[in-house]
Design a protein around this motif. Sequence first.
Motif, PDB file in Angstrom:
ATOM      1  N   ALA A  39       0.986  -1.289  -0.039  1.00 41.58           N
ATOM      2  CA  ALA A  39       0.078  -0.046  -0.271  1.00 41.58           C
ATOM      3  C   ALA A  39       0.880   1.414  -0.090  1.00 41.58           C
ATOM      4  CB  ALA A  39      -1.103   0.224   1.687  1.00 41.58           C
ATOM      5  N   ALA A 199      -6.511   1.503   0.832  1.00 42.59           N
ATOM      6  CA  ALA A 199      -5.882   2.034   0.000  1.00 42.59           C
ATOM      7  C   ALA A 199      -6.113   1.914  -1.721  1.00 42.59           C
ATOM      8  CB  ALA A 199      -4.450   1.071  -0.361  1.00 42.59           C
ATOM      9  N   PHE A 246      -6.306  -3.520  -5.633  1.00 43.91           N
ATOM     10  CA  PHE A 246      -5.443  -3.631  -4.443  1.00 43.91           C
ATOM     11  C   PHE A 246      -4.105  -4.832  -5.838  1.00 43.91           C
ATOM     12  CE2 PHE A 246      -2.285  -4.895  -1.381  1.00 43.91           C
ATOM     13  CZ  PHE A 246      -2.314  -3.941  -0.530  1.00 43.91           C
TER      14      PHE A 246
END
Length: 263
Positions: A39, A199, A246
């Motif tokens: 992240a 994130a 992600f």
Amino acid sequence: MQAAQTDQTDQDIKDAVYRDLQDKTRLSSWSTVEQLVLACRMLAAEGHWANGLAGQITARGERPGTCYTLKFGIGADEAVPQSFILTDDDLQPLDGVSLPNPATRFHLWVYRANPSVRCIVHTHPAAVSALSMIDQPLQVACMDATPFYENCGHLREWPGLPIGNEEGRLISEALAGRKALLLAHHGLLTAGETVAEAATLAIWMEQAAAVQLRAAAAGTIQPVPGHLARESRDFLLKPQITDLTFQYFARRVLRADPTCLAA
């Protein structure tokens, strides 16, 4: 060619998509610290830490009352697993020697007020910072901004240097169960049930703010109708969607530095 006939309704198709997301995708298996490293790296690559050390990311530790955070002085773009330390719920390092970023204190307030939150991102990216300077909330006027429909607060007064408890109280109250917050004269905060969600939301929020600024310079912004924004939000915030997003940014990080997760 004539389109194939089907008795499926739009709701049937949507239900099938939701089932496929549940059955045919796999959530990432990185550890909490590995996710935090990834992240940091992806947010840095997206310009969230362009001004140095201003910003933080934290995640709840496995032991109740603890959280992971970067050692103070480590930049997000250079984060590795050893860069993270565990603190208690008063921001005291459990190793007795490391120094956490003192501005992380307000995260503790958010965690106490929101048991479902597992990760918090706070950064000062350019477009969000620009909105914070002109008293403009984030507007939901395109599909990519819909995760923030009824889901992004606006704290319109800055209480000053964020190293005490007052900002923690104000931010936790302003967040009010939402997943994002625009902080006047300051930046953004995202609060996720996973590291991936927090994130991903931070990246999406900065992208939405950048598009909003460009649109406002060109004409009058037209908001997405509420019922459509709500449906889009609920889809894009499914754990499978935020986690797959992600994973995409993580692959970019790992291509840029394949050794960043090495112990």
